[in-house]
Design an enzyme around this catalytic site. Structure first.
Site, mmCIF file in Angstrom:
data_model
loop_
_atom_site.group_PDB
_atom_site.id
_atom_site.type_symbol
_atom_site.label_atom_id
_atom_site.label_comp_id
_atom_site.label_asym_id
_atom_site.label_seq_id
_atom_site.Cartn_x
_atom_site.Cartn_y
_atom_site.Cartn_z
ATOM 1 N N GLU A 102 -92.721 -24.441 -39.751
ATOM 2 C CA GLU A 102 -93.024 -24.754 -41.153
ATOM 3 C C GLU A 102 -94.257 -25.648 -41.308
ATOM 4 O O GLU A 102 -94.980 -25.561 -42.302
ATOM 5 C CB GLU A 102 -91.828 -25.410 -41.845
ATOM 6 N N PHE A 124 -74.292 -29.996 -44.212
ATOM 7 C CA PHE A 124 -75.125 -29.401 -43.168
ATOM 8 C C PHE A 124 -76.508 -29.067 -43.744
ATOM 9 O O PHE A 124 -76.623 -28.417 -44.778
ATOM 10 C CB PHE A 124 -74.445 -28.128 -42.644
ATOM 11 N N GLN A 125 -77.539 -29.533 -43.085
ATOM 12 C CA GLN A 125 -78.939 -29.284 -43.476
ATOM 13 C C GLN A 125 -79.266 -29.787 -44.878
ATOM 14 O O GLN A 125 -80.104 -29.234 -45.577
ATOM 15 C CB GLN A 125 -79.302 -27.804 -43.326
ATOM 16 N N LYS A 169 -79.124 -23.723 -53.578
ATOM 17 C CA LYS A 169 -78.850 -22.301 -53.332
ATOM 18 C C LYS A 169 -78.223 -21.600 -54.541
ATOM 19 O O LYS A 169 -78.607 -20.483 -54.878
ATOM 20 C CB LYS A 169 -77.944 -22.148 -52.109
ATOM 21 N N MET A 209 -110.947 -38.858 -28.630
ATOM 22 C CA MET A 209 -111.330 -39.859 -29.625
ATOM 23 C C MET A 209 -110.621 -41.186 -29.396
ATOM 24 O O MET A 209 -111.220 -42.257 -29.518
ATOM 25 C CB MET A 209 -111.045 -39.327 -31.046
HETATM 26 C C1 LIG Z 1 -100.617 -36.059 -35.259
HETATM 27 C C2 LIG Z 1 -101.558 -37.055 -34.685
HETATM 28 N N1 LIG Z 1 -101.193 -37.833 -33.651
HETATM 29 C C3 LIG Z 1 -102.061 -38.737 -33.138
HETATM 30 C C4 LIG Z 1 -103.306 -38.891 -33.667
HETATM 31 C C5 LIG Z 1 -104.257 -39.934 -33.094
HETATM 32 N N2 LIG Z 1 -105.454 -39.278 -32.555
HETATM 33 C C6 LIG Z 1 -106.595 -39.166 -33.244
HETATM 34 S S1 LIG Z 1 -107.780 -38.336 -32.437
HETATM 35 C C7 LIG Z 1 -106.800 -38.147 -31.086
HETATM 36 C C8 LIG Z 1 -107.289 -37.414 -29.878
HETATM 37 C C9 LIG Z 1 -107.455 -35.973 -30.152
HETATM 38 O O1 LIG Z 1 -107.590 -35.284 -28.931
HETATM 39 P P1 LIG Z 1 -108.143 -33.818 -28.874
HETATM 40 O O2 LIG Z 1 -107.479 -32.966 -29.879
HETATM 41 O O3 LIG Z 1 -108.092 -33.362 -27.456
HETATM 42 O O4 LIG Z 1 -109.630 -33.974 -29.376
HETATM 43 P P2 LIG Z 1 -110.892 -34.764 -28.762
HETATM 44 O O5 LIG Z 1 -110.908 -36.109 -29.411
HETATM 45 O O6 LIG Z 1 -110.706 -34.853 -27.281
HETATM 46 O O7 LIG Z 1 -112.044 -33.921 -29.165
HETATM 47 C C10 LIG Z 1 -105.558 -38.742 -31.295
HETATM 48 C C11 LIG Z 1 -104.470 -38.792 -30.294
HETATM 49 C C12 LIG Z 1 -103.631 -38.069 -34.769
HETATM 50 N N3 LIG Z 1 -104.807 -38.169 -35.394
HETATM 51 N N4 LIG Z 1 -102.761 -37.157 -35.237
#
Ligand SMILES: Cc1ncc(C[n+]2csc(CCOP(=O)(O)OP(=O)(O)O)c2C)c(N)n1
Length: 551
Positions: free
Chosen positions: A51, A116-117, A166, A465
């Site tokens: 979803e 439930f749910q 529902k 990042m």
């Molecule tokens: C759902 C979620 N969890 C954690 C983060 C924190 N976060 C921001 S950028 C990042 C790294 C992203 O890694 P990747 O997709 O491999 O991209 P890159 O930065 O290596 O290009 C994280 C963990 C986020 N933005 N969203």
């Protein structure tokens, strides 16, 4: 005509001009899916793998089509799986109508008994919806849906939730044909305020136009270009505002803020007047909001008056639709003055070009092969910022990205939605290995629903990042960010019935991308990027343009 609640829901969706819905079935929406079955010729149902992916798909669909996206999910876990997608749409002002099933109120009331749910999804999503409904009477369903669409797309767009027990979906009642809910007429933009804005522009020697996502949402790109050209003033954009002007436009300076271009940030620091349109001046734009555009008077045009003085105090606020406001402002402003300001920026630009690494070469190769018409979708991280920095966008709505929430895992679902909205356009997802791993099950939906997208993974083997922040601000202590090097994305693609490619150098990428394009299938291209490649320039969090780091 007597119809069941579920049939009324589908009928009113069709009435609203909806021709595509995203939805995942379950016990408490089984009546709704039953009603969909009968109208399959009029309403395409796209079933995501999860979803969350479906909500992101509805969001991508809305951003590319300019229409309201629809996602249907069952109660409980189906509903809670929508939350990230709803929050994402809320933060980026994307019009969505999300429909959830819930436990019945009749013949035995199951609501409020931990059935439930059962989840109070209205309560859960209250802070991230524009409005939400719990429908308790089938007779109210049609008008509820009509009102939900008006609320989702009028004013500042956003998500609306309709929770349907529902029994309300199963019961029948008399169906009334449409007509009651039409959008309220737009408030006219204050002429007096526009005259004052024009006067401030006349007095300014170093004006800067700054556009946010509101310009794209209002289809105001043409009006923005016309005003900028008439005044001869430079334009900077937020991430969400990036596609408002074509990248090659001589007045366009690119993105401003944390990972913005040197020129845009220099102009932000030096300008004596900043005209911000359709923006919330978020912390990614104004890290230290007290020192943003420190030498400038600020004019803020926005459709949502609650944005005025929220993050940045403005000298003049103009409430209204971005397109109407810009069009009405244009004839009032003076012709271009002396071009000393533009020359100053051009000289700075020549002295301080953008640094370009491997990622920039991948992005340039994508642009060369995919063409101007392609829709680019991103996930969240370094790859997202590189895309914002180096991809030369030429069309409004050509970028679909999670700006406000920054939700990793947004991309693949959003790309599928973008493809559903624009089947003839090439849709390319630029993602990271971390983000892609979060929701890669949506490859199944792309393949089975015949919505071919190309996922380009800029694979640095790290959560780049966050690792960049650890290297820069946490003494190189890379805790929890070196993961999943073992995943074989070619095999992953093949397992889902897609095509997989692996690319070891940016030089080899162009030919492989060409093969992916020619295949017409859903493809995953796993590309190497060094783990230490960083995103620069960078204004460290909480700092201002003067603290910009170039390396
Ligand atoms: C759902 C979620 N969890 C954690 C983060 C924190 N976060 C921001 S950028 C990042 C790294 C992203 O890694 P990747 O997709 O491999 O991209 P890159 O930065 O290596 O290009 C994280 C963990 C986020 N933005 N969203």
């Amino acid at each position: 005509m007597r119809l069941t609640g579920a049939q009324i829901l589908i009928q009113t969706l069709i009435e609203q001009g909806v021709d595509t819905v995203f939805g995942f079935p379950g016990g408490y929406v089984v009546d709704i899916f039953d009603a969909l079955y009968d109208r399959a010729g009029e309403l395409r149902l796209i079933v995501p793998a999860h979803e969350q992916g479906g909500t992101h798909a509805a969001d991508g669909y809305a951003r590319v089509s300019g229409k309201t996206g629809v996602m249907i999910a069952t109660s409980g876990p189906g509903a809670t799986n929508l939350v990230t997608g709803i929050a994402n749409a809320f933060m980026d002002s994307v019009p969505l109508v999300c429909v959830t099933g819930n436990v019945p109120l009749k013949p035995v009331n199951m609501m409020g008994r931990d059935s439930f749910q059962e989840i109070d999804i209205r309560g859960v999503t209250l802070p991230v919806t524009k409005h939400s409904y719990l429908v308790t009477d089938t007779a109210e369903l049609a008008d509820t849906v009509r009102e939900a669409f008006v609320i989702a797309h009028s004013g500042r767009p956003g998500p609306v939730l309709i929770d349907i027990p529902k029994d309300v979906a199963a019961e029948s009642c008399e169906y009334n044909s449409p007509g009651r809910f039409v959008p309220r007429p737009r408030k006219p933009v204050s002429e007096d305020k526009l005259r004052r804005a024009a006067e401030l522009l006349r007095q300014s020697e170093r004006p800067l136009l700054f556009c946010g996502g509101g310009v794209v949402a209002a289809n105001a790109s043409g009006a923005l270009a016309a005003l900028a050209e008439r005044l001869g003033i430079p334009v900077a954009a937020s991430l969400m505002g990036l596609t408002a002007l074509p990248a090659g436009h001589p007045l366009f300076l690119g993105m401003i803020g944390m990972h913005g271009t040197p020129a845009a940030n220099m102009a932000g620091g030096r300008c004596d007047l900043l005209l911000g349109v359709g923006t919330r001046f978020s912390d990614r734009v104004a890290g230290d909001r007290r020192r943003f555009a420190p030498n400038a008077k600020i004019i803020h045009i926005d459709i949502d008056p609650s944005e005025f003085d929220k993050n940045v105090i403005c000298d003049l606020s103009v409430e209204g639709d971005a397109k109407a406001a810009l069009e009405q402002l244009s004839p009032l402003v003076p012709a271009p003055g002396p071009a000393a300001w533009l020359s100053e920026i051009a000289a700075f630009k020549a002295r301080r070009p953008m640094p370009e690494g491997t990622a920039a070469r991948y992005l340039q190769a994508i642009r060369a092969a995919a063409g101007a018409d392609a829709v680019i979708v991103t996930d969240v991280g370094q790859h997202q910022m590189w895309t914002a920095q180096y991809y030369p966008f030429t069309q409004p709505r050509g970028l679909v990205t999670s700006g406000g929430l920054g939700a990793m895992g947004f991309g693949l679902g959003a790309a599928i939605g973008a493809k559903a909205a624009a089947p003839r356009r090439t849709v390319v997802l630029v993602t990271g290995d971390g983000s892609f791993s979060m929701n890669l099950t949506e490859l199944a939906a792309a393949v089975t629903e015949d919505l071919p997208v190309i996922a380009v993974i800029l694979n640095n083997g790290v959560l780049g990042m966050v690792r960049q922040w650890q290297k820069m601000f946490h003494n190189n202590r890379c805790s929890g960010t070196e993961t999943r090097r073992a995943t074989d994305y070619v095999k992953v693609a093949e397992a889902f019935g897609a095509e997989g490619f692996r690319v070891d150098t940016a030089e080899a990428f162009g030919a492989v991308f060409g093969r992916a394009l020619a295949s017409g299938r859903t493809c995953v291209i796993d590309c190497r990027v060094g783990p230490d490649e960083m995103v620069f320039p960078m204004i460290p969090p909480g700092m201002s343009g003067k603290d910009i780091l170039y390396e």
